[in-house]
Design a protein around this motif. Structure first.
Motif, short mmCIF file in Angstrom:
data_model
loop_
_atom_site.label_atom_id
_atom_site.label_comp_id
_atom_site.label_asym_id
_atom_site.label_seq_id
_atom_site.Cartn_x
_atom_site.Cartn_y
_atom_site.Cartn_z
N UNK A 56 0.85 -1.19 0.00
CA UNK A 56 0.00 0.00 0.00
C UNK A 56 0.89 1.24 0.00
N UNK A 57 0.30 2.36 -0.38
CA UNK A 57 0.95 3.66 -0.31
C UNK A 57 0.08 4.59 0.52
N UNK A 58 0.73 5.50 1.24
CA UNK A 58 0.00 6.48 2.06
C UNK A 58 0.77 7.78 2.03
N UNK A 59 0.06 8.87 1.78
CA UNK A 59 0.70 10.18 1.87
C UNK A 59 0.81 10.55 3.33
N UNK A 60 1.98 10.97 3.79
CA UNK A 60 2.22 11.13 5.23
C UNK A 60 1.36 12.17 5.94
N UNK A 61 1.02 13.27 5.32
CA UNK A 61 0.33 14.34 6.03
C UNK A 61 -1.18 14.33 5.80
N UNK A 62 -1.62 13.81 4.70
CA UNK A 62 -3.03 13.84 4.35
C UNK A 62 -3.77 12.63 4.92
N UNK A 63 -5.08 12.81 5.11
CA UNK A 63 -5.91 11.70 5.57
C UNK A 63 -6.57 11.02 4.37
N UNK A 64 -6.99 9.79 4.56
CA UNK A 64 -7.71 9.01 3.55
C UNK A 64 -6.96 8.92 2.22
N UNK A 65 -5.66 8.69 2.30
CA UNK A 65 -4.85 8.60 1.08
C UNK A 65 -4.29 7.20 0.85
N UNK A 66 -4.76 6.22 1.60
CA UNK A 66 -4.28 4.84 1.42
C UNK A 66 -4.65 4.34 0.03
N UNK A 67 -3.72 3.69 -0.62
CA UNK A 67 -3.97 3.09 -1.94
C UNK A 67 -3.26 1.75 -2.01
N UNK A 68 -3.89 0.78 -2.62
CA UNK A 68 -3.25 -0.51 -2.87
C UNK A 68 -2.35 -0.35 -4.08
N UNK A 69 -1.10 -0.75 -3.96
CA UNK A 69 -0.13 -0.62 -5.05
C UNK A 69 -0.33 -1.76 -6.05
#
Length: 82
Positions: A56-69
């Motif tokens: 998965x990927x997640x942007x560190x500062x933003x919420x609800x940014x999880x994505x399956x790679x």
């Protein structure tokens, strides 16, 4: 398959389904409910492990940014056909 791996796969499945249906990632609490995990701390640890493994990927500062790679999608595909 170990329970830990099964749970991680279920988290990936639930994340992918939610994002596909809604266009954005679930909150940690929503993902806990979808995955039958009571503790948000436990979910955060599992997500960190999945991110470290490249699923998965997640942007560190933003919420609800999880994505399956792409790697995560391949894992889900292999699990579905196994």
């Amino acid at each position: 398959m170990s329970k830990k791996k099964t749970t991680d796969l279920q988290i990936l499945r639930n994340l992918k389904k939610y994002v596909d249906a809604n266009g954005f990632a679930p909150s940690i609490r929503e993902l806990c409910l979808l995955s039958d995990i009571e503790s948000t701390s436990t979910m955060s640890l599992r997500l960190a492990r999945l991110e470290g493994a490249g699923f998965i990927l997640k942007e560190p500062v933003k919420t609800r940014t999880l994505r399956v790679t792409e790697l995560g999608r391949k894992l889900l595909e292999r699990a579905r056909t196994a």
